[in-house]
Scaffold this active site. Structure first.
Site, PDB file in Angstrom:
ATOM      1  N   TYR A  54     -15.153 -13.385  -0.507  1.00 45.66           N
ATOM      2  CA  TYR A  54     -15.606 -11.031  -1.452  1.00 45.66           C
ATOM      3  C   TYR A  54     -17.378 -12.093  -2.083  1.00 45.66           C
ATOM      4  O   TYR A  54     -17.959 -11.277  -1.855  1.00 45.66           O
ATOM      5  CB  TYR A  54     -14.812 -10.049  -1.807  1.00 45.66           C
ATOM      6  CG  TYR A  54     -14.124  -9.601  -1.322  1.00 45.66           C
ATOM      7  CD1 TYR A  54     -14.831  -8.681   0.122  1.00 45.66           C
ATOM      8  CD2 TYR A  54     -12.659  -9.410  -1.426  1.00 45.66           C
ATOM      9  CE1 TYR A  54     -13.756  -8.103   0.650  1.00 45.66           C
ATOM     10  CE2 TYR A  54     -11.658  -8.959  -0.467  1.00 45.66           C
ATOM     11  CZ  TYR A  54     -12.236  -8.126   0.535  1.00 45.66           C
ATOM     12  OH  TYR A  54     -11.833  -6.712   1.004  1.00 45.66           O
ATOM     13  N   ARG A  74      -3.295   5.686   0.063  1.00 49.75           N
ATOM     14  CA  ARG A  74      -4.115   6.636   1.132  1.00 49.75           C
ATOM     15  C   ARG A  74      -2.895   7.486   1.429  1.00 49.75           C
ATOM     16  O   ARG A  74      -3.201   8.725   2.249  1.00 49.75           O
ATOM     17  CB  ARG A  74      -4.308   5.410   1.604  1.00 49.75           C
ATOM     18  CG  ARG A  74      -5.613   4.770   0.944  1.00 49.75           C
ATOM     19  CD  ARG A  74      -6.153   3.989   2.055  1.00 49.75           C
ATOM     20  NE  ARG A  74      -4.946   3.640   2.440  1.00 49.75           N
ATOM     21  CZ  ARG A  74      -5.983   2.303   3.241  1.00 49.75           C
ATOM     22  NH1 ARG A  74      -6.594   2.115   3.824  1.00 49.75           N
ATOM     23  NH2 ARG A  74      -4.854   1.166   4.126  1.00 49.75           N
ATOM     24  N   ARG A  85      -6.053  11.673  -7.568  1.00 48.44           N
ATOM     25  CA  ARG A  85      -7.352  10.902  -7.419  1.00 48.44           C
ATOM     26  C   ARG A  85      -8.977  11.972  -7.233  1.00 48.44           C
ATOM     27  O   ARG A  85     -10.215  10.973  -6.980  1.00 48.44           O
ATOM     28  CB  ARG A  85      -7.392   9.710  -6.874  1.00 48.44           C
ATOM     29  CG  ARG A  85      -7.580   7.993  -7.161  1.00 48.44           C
ATOM     30  CD  ARG A  85      -7.378   6.711  -6.750  1.00 48.44           C
ATOM     31  NE  ARG A  85      -8.934   7.477  -6.167  1.00 48.44           N
ATOM     32  CZ  ARG A  85      -9.295   6.286  -5.424  1.00 48.44           C
ATOM     33  NH1 ARG A  85      -8.862   5.720  -4.446  1.00 48.44           N
ATOM     34  NH2 ARG A  85     -10.720   6.115  -5.234  1.00 48.44           N
ATOM     35  N   ARG A  99       0.511  -1.477  -0.141  1.00 52.54           N
ATOM     36  CA  ARG A  99       0.180  -0.182  -0.356  1.00 52.54           C
ATOM     37  C   ARG A  99       0.701   1.235   0.005  1.00 52.54           C
ATOM     38  O   ARG A  99       0.405   1.797   0.267  1.00 52.54           O
ATOM     39  CB  ARG A  99      -0.915   0.117   0.880  1.00 52.54           C
ATOM     40  CG  ARG A  99      -2.104  -1.198   0.921  1.00 52.54           C
ATOM     41  CD  ARG A  99      -3.092  -0.671   2.569  1.00 52.54           C
ATOM     42  NE  ARG A  99      -4.031  -1.802   2.275  1.00 52.54           N
ATOM     43  CZ  ARG A  99      -4.612  -2.578   2.999  1.00 52.54           C
ATOM     44  NH1 ARG A  99      -4.534  -2.332   4.259  1.00 52.54           N
ATOM     45  NH2 ARG A  99      -5.514  -3.029   2.872  1.00 52.54           N
ATOM     46  N   ASP A 130      -6.475  -3.658  -7.184  1.00 55.93           N
ATOM     47  CA  ASP A 130      -7.557  -3.685  -5.970  1.00 55.93           C
ATOM     48  C   ASP A 130      -7.257  -5.635  -6.064  1.00 55.93           C
ATOM     49  O   ASP A 130      -7.321  -6.023  -6.937  1.00 55.93           O
ATOM     50  CB  ASP A 130      -8.258  -2.980  -5.926  1.00 55.93           C
ATOM     51  CG  ASP A 130      -9.548  -3.441  -4.684  1.00 55.93           C
ATOM     52  OD1 ASP A 130      -8.770  -2.975  -3.544  1.00 55.93           O
ATOM     53  OD2 ASP A 130      -9.746  -4.263  -4.728  1.00 55.93           O
TER      54      ASP A 130
END
Length: 354
Positions: free
Chosen positions: A155, A35, A44, A31, A80
């Site tokens: 998921y 973020r 973004r 990551r 992702d």
């Protein structure tokens, strides 16, 4: 599609992964592309997460941002876990604050049989990789990425993120034929997605099993390991290092290593020398990746330096003992959203001193 493999010189990540002596302690962070960086939030703004994964220029820019800022030894492809599902035609969206949410959960064998499969390249991702490779030096590795089949299956069965994975485990045990049919349907999609990245020129890859740590070793071996093994075996002929990582998988490290990767990722809960013993006992020594607790990046430089020294010493002890073949420094999971970018940059400098 013909692979566009680069010839890399003095690439520390590849040297460590393949048991050679790197020119410096290699480091990249899960990551890292995202973020925590203000430049990421800026580019973004107003663009959905999944949408950004299919925009080549934006995908490349986000992937490259941490390499430019932090001097890490690898770029990790911005993606992702559910990107291959989206590319195959599954109705899935990433809901802010929640994560990937399916339009319809998998509840039956009929649902499994209708699940779309990825049967062609993903040109947007390939185009993004081409841009990235044009900027990286021949010492910087591009790592491709895919979610492992258990995590994707969870998921799909849960319909989104789950704290307990109760529907997943119920299907696994009450309807094993449906479960195995789902895993058999997902496995070719994951292979196709990784093959497309390899053909586009990635230098290494990581198979990431976010939720495997919720399983017992018995359930992992019976219901997951054969499919992760099939995926890694399908990529063996491509000749790139394969990294296998899961969160909360200290008790599964031996079983996971049997899937066949050159590198085993270790989260922060298990010391690297102890992890190496578990892995080596099960399948022989591997290169280790890990394993600084991401929260330590909030604790200040002195604490980070102490933790880095400890982790490097554990890895070096395992290498000296013959239970590991190399060490790639990483976090024990991903960079936390509010991590100060300056703390990441300084951590990389400290790691390179070891």
């Amino acid at each position: 599609m013909t692979a566009k493999r680069r010839t890399l010189h003095n690439a520390p990540i590849l040297d460590a992964a393949l048991g050679r002596t790197p020119s410096r302690r290699p480091v990249w962070f899960m990551r890292q592309a995202g973020r925590s960086l203000p430049e990421y939030r800026e580019v973004r703004e107003g663009i959905g997460m999944l949408e950004s994964c299919f925009m080549p220029e934006l995908l490349a820019e986000i992937t490259l941002q941490p390499v430019r800022r932090h001097d890490v030894d690898a770029a990790i492809l911005f993606s992702d876990i559910v990107v291959p599902l989206k590319a195959a035609g599954v109705a899935v969206e990433i809901v802010p604050g929640r994560g990937p949410v399916m339009d319809k959960a998998i509840e039956s064998r009929q649902d499994v049989d209708k699940l779309p499969m990825l049967e062609e390249d993903v040109p947007e991702v390939a185009a993004g990789i081409e841009i990235i490779l044009g900027e990286l030096s021949d010492s910087q590795t591009l790592i491709g990425f895919a979610g492992a089949p258990f995590t994707l299956a969870s998921y799909l069965v849960e319909g989104g993120p789950s704290k307990n994975h109760e529907k997943t485990k119920a299907m696994m045990h009450a309807e094993p034929e449906t479960w195995h049919a789902l895993m058999r349907r997902l496995t070719p999609t994951i292979i196709a997605f990784l093959k497309a990245q390899i053909a586009a020129g990635i230098d290494a890859m990581q198979l990431f099993d976010s939720w495997a740590g919720f399983l017992t070793e018995r359930d992992y071996r019976d219901h997951v390991l054969p499919y992760s093994t099939e995926i890694l075996a399908a990529l063996a002929e491509d000749g790139i290092p394969r990294i296998h990582f899961g969160v909360g998988t200290g008790e599964l490290l031996g079983a996971m290593s049997e899937a066949g990767s050159e590198v085993m990722g270790v989260d922060w809960r298990v010391p690297l020398d102890r992890a190496a013993e578990r892995i080596a006992a099960a399948s022989g020594p591997r290169a280790l990746q890990g394993n600084l607790d991401p929260a330590m990046l909030f604790a200040g430089e002195e604490v980070v330096a102490k933790e880095v020294a400890r982790i490097c010493a554990e890895a070096d002890a395992a290498i000296a003992a013959g239970t590991a073949t190399g060490h790639i420094f990483n976090l024990g999971h991903g960079v936390l959203p509010h991590t100060a970018p300056e703390a990441i940059t300084r951590a990389v400098e400290i790691i390179h001193e070891h």
